[in-house]
Design a protein around this motif. Sequence first.
Motif, mmCIF file in Angstrom:
data_model
loop_
_atom_site.group_PDB
_atom_site.id
_atom_site.type_symbol
_atom_site.label_atom_id
_atom_site.label_comp_id
_atom_site.label_asym_id
_atom_site.label_seq_id
_atom_site.Cartn_x
_atom_site.Cartn_y
_atom_site.Cartn_z
ATOM 1 N N MET A 1 0.833 -1.176 0.000
ATOM 2 C CA MET A 1 0.000 0.000 0.000
ATOM 3 C C MET A 1 0.880 1.243 0.000
ATOM 4 O O MET A 1 1.936 1.255 0.611
ATOM 5 N N ARG A 2 0.412 2.269 -0.647
ATOM 6 C CA ARG A 2 1.156 3.525 -0.736
ATOM 7 C C ARG A 2 0.251 4.674 -0.339
ATOM 8 O O ARG A 2 -0.927 4.696 -0.683
ATOM 9 N N VAL A 3 0.805 5.620 0.376
ATOM 10 C CA VAL A 3 0.087 6.821 0.769
ATOM 11 C C VAL A 3 0.888 8.012 0.261
ATOM 12 O O VAL A 3 2.107 8.068 0.443
ATOM 13 N N SER A 4 0.202 8.955 -0.380
ATOM 14 C CA SER A 4 0.914 10.117 -0.931
ATOM 15 C C SER A 4 1.504 10.961 0.189
ATOM 16 O O SER A 4 1.023 10.982 1.318
ATOM 17 N N ARG A 5 2.548 11.682 -0.158
ATOM 18 C CA ARG A 5 3.206 12.572 0.805
ATOM 19 C C ARG A 5 2.231 13.630 1.337
ATOM 20 O O ARG A 5 2.213 13.936 2.523
ATOM 21 N N ALA A 6 1.401 14.173 0.446
ATOM 22 C CA ALA A 6 0.424 15.179 0.862
ATOM 23 C C ALA A 6 -0.566 14.593 1.873
ATOM 24 O O ALA A 6 -0.902 15.246 2.866
ATOM 25 N N LYS A 7 -1.021 13.369 1.634
ATOM 26 C CA LYS A 7 -1.951 12.718 2.560
ATOM 27 C C LYS A 7 -1.274 12.459 3.899
ATOM 28 O O LYS A 7 -1.874 12.657 4.963
ATOM 29 N N VAL A 8 -0.021 12.017 3.870
ATOM 30 C CA VAL A 8 0.720 11.782 5.109
ATOM 31 C C VAL A 8 0.806 13.078 5.913
ATOM 32 O O VAL A 8 0.501 13.096 7.112
ATOM 33 N N GLY B 1 -16.033 10.016 -8.015
ATOM 34 C CA GLY B 1 -16.290 11.450 -8.046
ATOM 35 C C GLY B 1 -17.280 11.941 -7.009
ATOM 36 O O GLY B 1 -17.997 12.906 -7.261
ATOM 37 N N LYS B 2 -17.307 11.324 -5.841
ATOM 38 C CA LYS B 2 -18.227 11.749 -4.785
ATOM 39 C C LYS B 2 -17.683 13.017 -4.119
ATOM 40 O O LYS B 2 -16.542 13.055 -3.684
ATOM 41 N N VAL B 3 -18.503 14.050 -4.035
ATOM 42 C CA VAL B 3 -18.111 15.301 -3.389
ATOM 43 C C VAL B 3 -18.439 15.181 -1.901
ATOM 44 O O VAL B 3 -19.569 14.867 -1.528
ATOM 45 N N GLU B 4 -17.423 15.408 -1.068
ATOM 46 C CA GLU B 4 -17.581 15.271 0.376
ATOM 47 C C GLU B 4 -17.012 16.501 1.067
ATOM 48 O O GLU B 4 -16.062 17.101 0.585
ATOM 49 N N TRP C 1 -13.543 20.820 1.012
ATOM 50 C CA TRP C 1 -14.307 19.941 0.132
ATOM 51 C C TRP C 1 -13.336 19.077 -0.662
ATOM 52 O O TRP C 1 -12.292 19.553 -1.095
ATOM 53 N N VAL C 2 -13.687 17.818 -0.820
ATOM 54 C CA VAL C 2 -12.848 16.895 -1.571
ATOM 55 C C VAL C 2 -13.713 16.115 -2.554
ATOM 56 O O VAL C 2 -14.913 15.938 -2.337
ATOM 57 N N ILE C 3 -13.090 15.681 -3.617
ATOM 58 C CA ILE C 3 -13.723 14.757 -4.557
ATOM 59 C C ILE C 3 -13.042 13.411 -4.339
ATOM 60 O O ILE C 3 -11.812 13.308 -4.445
ATOM 61 N N THR C 4 -13.837 12.403 -4.032
ATOM 62 C CA THR C 4 -13.301 11.106 -3.647
ATOM 63 C C THR C 4 -13.733 10.025 -4.634
ATOM 64 O O THR C 4 -14.904 9.961 -5.023
ATOM 65 N N THR C 5 -12.792 9.193 -4.999
ATOM 66 C CA THR C 5 -13.072 7.995 -5.784
ATOM 67 C C THR C 5 -12.530 6.804 -5.013
ATOM 68 O O THR C 5 -11.378 6.826 -4.574
ATOM 69 N N LYS C 6 -13.384 5.794 -4.817
ATOM 70 C CA LYS C 6 -12.989 4.565 -4.117
ATOM 71 C C LYS C 6 -13.341 3.373 -4.992
ATOM 72 O O LYS C 6 -14.398 3.341 -5.621
ATOM 73 N N MET C 7 -12.440 2.417 -4.996
ATOM 74 C CA MET C 7 -12.593 1.231 -5.840
ATOM 75 C C MET C 7 -12.458 -0.032 -4.992
ATOM 76 O O MET C 7 -11.792 -0.016 -3.962
ATOM 77 N N ILE D 1 -10.865 -7.800 -1.447
ATOM 78 C CA ILE D 1 -10.162 -7.919 -0.160
ATOM 79 C C ILE D 1 -10.099 -6.590 0.582
ATOM 80 O O ILE D 1 -9.530 -6.505 1.662
ATOM 81 N N GLY D 2 -10.696 -5.546 0.017
ATOM 82 C CA GLY D 2 -10.689 -4.232 0.650
ATOM 83 C C GLY D 2 -11.044 -3.171 -0.365
ATOM 84 O O GLY D 2 -11.640 -3.464 -1.403
ATOM 85 N N THR D 3 -10.679 -1.957 -0.052
ATOM 86 C CA THR D 3 -10.902 -0.828 -0.960
ATOM 87 C C THR D 3 -9.640 0.015 -1.039
ATOM 88 O O THR D 3 -8.755 -0.091 -0.190
ATOM 89 N N PHE D 4 -9.573 0.836 -2.065
ATOM 90 C CA PHE D 4 -8.514 1.840 -2.153
ATOM 91 C C PHE D 4 -9.136 3.046 -2.847
ATOM 92 O O PHE D 4 -10.185 2.936 -3.478
ATOM 93 N N GLY D 5 -8.506 4.185 -2.671
ATOM 94 C CA GLY D 5 -9.098 5.352 -3.280
ATOM 95 C C GLY D 5 -8.179 6.551 -3.327
ATOM 96 O O GLY D 5 -7.044 6.518 -2.846
ATOM 97 N N VAL D 6 -8.723 7.604 -3.903
ATOM 98 C CA VAL D 6 -8.011 8.865 -4.064
ATOM 99 C C VAL D 6 -8.979 9.982 -3.710
ATOM 100 O O VAL D 6 -10.140 9.965 -4.126
ATOM 101 N N SER D 7 -8.487 10.937 -2.936
ATOM 102 C CA SER D 7 -9.268 12.140 -2.624
ATOM 103 C C SER D 7 -8.469 13.349 -3.108
ATOM 104 O O SER D 7 -7.267 13.418 -2.906
ATOM 105 N N ARG D 8 -9.174 14.270 -3.726
ATOM 106 C CA ARG D 8 -8.533 15.495 -4.219
ATOM 107 C C ARG D 8 -9.259 16.700 -3.646
ATOM 108 O O ARG D 8 -10.475 16.717 -3.611
ATOM 109 N N THR D 9 -8.461 17.680 -3.240
ATOM 110 C CA THR D 9 -9.062 18.910 -2.707
ATOM 111 C C THR D 9 -9.217 19.911 -3.815
ATOM 112 O O THR D 9 -8.649 19.816 -4.862
#
Length: 116
Positions: free
Chosen positions: A1-8, A78-81, A92-98, A108-116
């Motif tokens: 698993m990888r987490v972006s530097r910005a998210k960290v 593309g869910k707006v949260e 506000w973020v736009i989230t995509t989860k797969m 076995i789980g989910t992964f996703g990306v959120s953008r501000t």
Amino acid sequence: MRVSRAKVEKSLATVRNRYRAEHPAAGPKELPPYLAGAEPFAEYMPGKTDFDFYEEARARPAFEDELEIIRTGQPSIGKVEHAAQPDGQVSWVITTKMPWRDKDGNIIGTFGVSRT
């Protein structure tokens, strides 16, 4: 698993603020080792859930979305949260989860990306 530097970095600030609020007598040098900086926090993050980082009101909706993805196999695209910050600001973020699948196609789980 990888987490972006910005998210960290963003999550580290949130968790530090939460820790300080829950431990007001703790000085800056009394933080747990995983809160010492971005590198140790990045190593700490894998395997954790939103409940480890955020309050129930923020973590619960994300968890429910992920359970639905696991149950149905359908992504959330593309869910707006909105996300309330510890200082009261709202972002506000736009989230995509797969669905995350193993080599045999089992979820076995989910992964996703959120953008501000």
